[in-house]
Design a protein around this motif. Structure first.
Motif, PDB file in Angstrom:
ATOM      1  N   ILE A  76       0.519  -0.965  -0.102  1.00 11.67           N
ATOM      2  CA  ILE A  76      -0.039  -0.321  -0.085  1.00 11.67           C
ATOM      3  C   ILE A  76       0.423   0.765  -0.037  1.00 11.67           C
ATOM      4  CG2 ILE A  76      -2.261   1.243   1.416  1.00 11.67           C
ATOM      5  CD1 ILE A  76      -2.353  -1.348   2.599  1.00 11.67           C
ATOM      6  N   GLY A  77       0.248   2.438  -0.613  1.00 12.85           N
ATOM      7  CA  GLY A  77       0.986   3.465  -0.470  1.00 12.85           C
ATOM      8  C   GLY A  77      -0.063   4.343  -0.687  1.00 12.85           C
ATOM      9  N   VAL A  78       0.011   5.558   1.008  1.00 10.96           N
ATOM     10  CA  VAL A  78      -0.699   6.496   0.949  1.00 10.96           C
ATOM     11  C   VAL A  78      -0.021   7.741   0.774  1.00 10.96           C
ATOM     12  CG1 VAL A  78      -1.167   7.130   2.734  1.00 10.96           C
ATOM     13  CG2 VAL A  78      -0.923   5.099   2.695  1.00 10.96           C
ATOM     14  N   ALA A  79      -0.973   8.714  -0.003  1.00 12.30           N
ATOM     15  CA  ALA A  79      -0.718   9.652  -0.066  1.00 12.30           C
ATOM     16  C   ALA A  79      -2.147  10.664   0.870  1.00 12.30           C
ATOM     17  CB  ALA A  79      -1.341  10.531  -1.563  1.00 12.30           C
ATOM     18  N   VAL A  80      -1.766  12.171   1.363  1.00 10.08           N
ATOM     19  CA  VAL A  80      -2.528  12.740   2.708  1.00 10.08           C
ATOM     20  C   VAL A  80      -2.924  14.250   1.779  1.00 10.08           C
ATOM     21  CG1 VAL A  80      -2.766  13.552   4.904  1.00 10.08           C
ATOM     22  CG2 VAL A  80      -1.767  11.333   4.687  1.00 10.08           C
ATOM     23  N   LEU A  81      -4.054  13.693   1.864  1.00  9.77           N
ATOM     24  CA  LEU A  81      -4.086  15.438   0.665  1.00  9.77           C
ATOM     25  C   LEU A  81      -4.948  16.413   1.962  1.00  9.77           C
ATOM     26  CD1 LEU A  81      -4.577  12.975  -1.332  1.00  9.77           C
ATOM     27  CD2 LEU A  81      -6.966  14.823  -2.465  1.00  9.77           C
ATOM     28  N   PRO A  82      -4.673  17.610   2.500  1.00 10.05           N
ATOM     29  CA  PRO A  82      -4.024  18.103   1.086  1.00 10.05           C
ATOM     30  C   PRO A  82      -2.195  18.549   1.217  1.00 10.05           C
ATOM     31  CG  PRO A  82      -5.333  19.994   2.690  1.00 10.05           C
ATOM     32  CD  PRO A  82      -5.522  18.389   3.725  1.00 10.05           C
ATOM     33  N   ALA A  83      -1.831  18.100   2.910  1.00  5.71           N
ATOM     34  CA  ALA A  83      -0.745  17.950   2.746  1.00  5.71           C
ATOM     35  C   ALA A  83       0.500  17.243   1.330  1.00  5.71           C
ATOM     36  CB  ALA A  83      -0.310  17.625   3.764  1.00  5.71           C
ATOM     37  N   ASP A  84       0.183  16.529   1.318  1.00  8.09           N
ATOM     38  CA  ASP A  84       1.030  15.640   0.070  1.00  8.09           C
ATOM     39  C   ASP A  84       0.660  16.433  -1.620  1.00  8.09           C
ATOM     40  OD1 ASP A  84       2.683  14.459   1.958  1.00  8.09           O
ATOM     41  OD2 ASP A  84       0.855  12.643   1.524  1.00  8.09           O
TER      42      ASP A  84
END
Length: 397
Positions: A76-84
């Motif tokens: 799993i790869g995770v991106a956090v919005l809106p920080a990333d």
């Protein structure tokens, strides 16, 4: 098990993922075996991490497919919005970079996006571009490291090791480009070139065998057997003088497929070695059911001989087991007299390492063979000492 069973697995995975999310979340299949999950109103990194852990546990539970328990895992790869990211395409790109990182660190785990991943991606792209150019410019070259009999230190053969003569970075070891080659598919033309060059060189030697490492990507290629046949025909090398080294990681993902490939190679008269034995995937069933002629004991065990009784016990057990099954053994990374003495005492068949010689270019092979024959004629069974390089990155394959 066929495409319908594969589709059933994807449906079952989907059901497990949907059971983990709320009505406000979204689960989507992007294609193949890739999914995307959007957690709306997520409470932050801690909540996202907890979800990832639950998802990995859920996927790791066995699936019942036509009465068989099938085990798979996920990365799993995770991106956090809106920080990333502040828009969808960029968010997907960040998550994809994090997914790539999770896969490169062994799979079955999760990673959050970090800005440094962008520079790592650029580095990989640069390496891929330069490696494509290197193939066309013939910048790759083979070096050959001697292997010796443990009891007499007589020359027993050579292992072919690829190097990249980079115009700016100098001599690049495999660790600097093989991973990129495997992920981009460049390992297929590189591997074919290595195999052909090694067999052509060995055909000019007086009877010594040559061993060549095969990537799991090569082993999964449908043209592998055809390539091996063609190379043997063109080089004129006797099949019994070619030993192909296979890592255990290939076996763990598709044992039945691996068995078929290995049996086809054995039918050609080629010898097979299990490389890096004992480094994480070892299964006694491999030795019992697959046609290996040799086990290569990983250098990580050899390096601890003399100071770690557990390492000595493991190496002793590997050699005893192999001999009981009629399989020869080679110890890698032998660098001092104490290691040599211990490995001789417990009956290791073959040794490889800087105590016996570093890898040399093909043009220096004749001198290596002549020196070895002169030592045998003189009655010496002692290895020729060589200087071990200070850079540990050079002390490898």
């Amino acid at each position: 098990m066929g495409h319908p069973v594969g589709d059933r697995l994807l449906c079952d995975v989907t059901a497990r993922l949907r059971a983990l999310v709320r009505s406000t979340d979204m689960v989507a299949r992007l294609g193949g075996d890739e999914f995307a999950i959007l957690l709306s109103g997520c409470g932050g990194v801690d909540e996202a991490e907890a979800f990832c852990r639950r998802a990995l546990v859920a996927i790791a539970e066995p699936f019942d497919l036509e009465g068989q328990a099938v085990h798979v895992n996920a990365s799993i790869g995770v991106a956090v919005l809106p920080a990333d990211a502040d828009e969808a395409d960029l968010a997907m790109r960040c998550a994809d970079l994090a997914l790539y990182q999770a896969k490169s660190e062994g799979r079955g785990t999760f990673r959050f996006y970090a800005p440094a991943m962008n520079s790592e991606l650029q580095r990989r792209r640069d390496t891929e571009r330069e490696l494509r150019r290197a193939l066309e410019a013939q910048e790759l070259e083979l070096h050959f490291q001697p292997k010796c009999r443990a009891d007499t230190a007589e020359l027993a053969g050579f292992e072919a090791l690829v190097r990249w003569r980079h115009p700016e970075r100098g001599l690049v070891m495999p660790g600097g480009f093989i991973n990129v080659a495997e992920r981009t598919g460049l390992i297929l033309p590189i591997g074919e070139w290595v195999l052909e060059e090694a067999c052509m060189a060995a055909a000019r030697w007086p009877g010594y065998p040559v061993s060549v490492n095969l990537s799991p990507v090569q082993l999964r290629s449908p043209r592998l057997i055809t390539t091996v046949r063609r190379v043997l025909d063109r080089s004129g090398l006797e099949p019994s003088r070619l030993e192909l080294e296979i890592t255990e990681s290939f076996l763990v993902h598709d044992l039945e497929g691996a068995r078929g490939v290995l049996l086809e190679m054995k039918a050609l008269g080629i010898r097979l070695a299990m490389d890096d034995f004992g480094t994480g995937y070892s299964s006694l069933s491999y030795l019992q059911s697959l046609p290996f002629d040799r086990i290569k004991i990983d250098r990580s065990f050899v390096a601890r001989l003399g100071g770690a009784t557990k390492a000595e016990a493991i190496v002793r057990a590997i050699i005893t087991l192999a001999h009981g099954l009629g399989i020869a053994t080679t110890a890698e990374g032998v660098e001092d007299a104490d290691q040599l003495r211990f490995l001789r005492e417990i009956g290791c068949d073959e040794l490889q390492g800087y105590l016996f010689g570093r890898a040399v270019e093909a043009g220096a092979i004749d001198a290596t063979i002549n020196t070895a024959q002169e030592r045998v004629s003189a009655g010496s069974s002692r290895p020729v000492p060589v200087e071990v390089p200070a850079d540990p990155a050079l002390a490898g394959g």
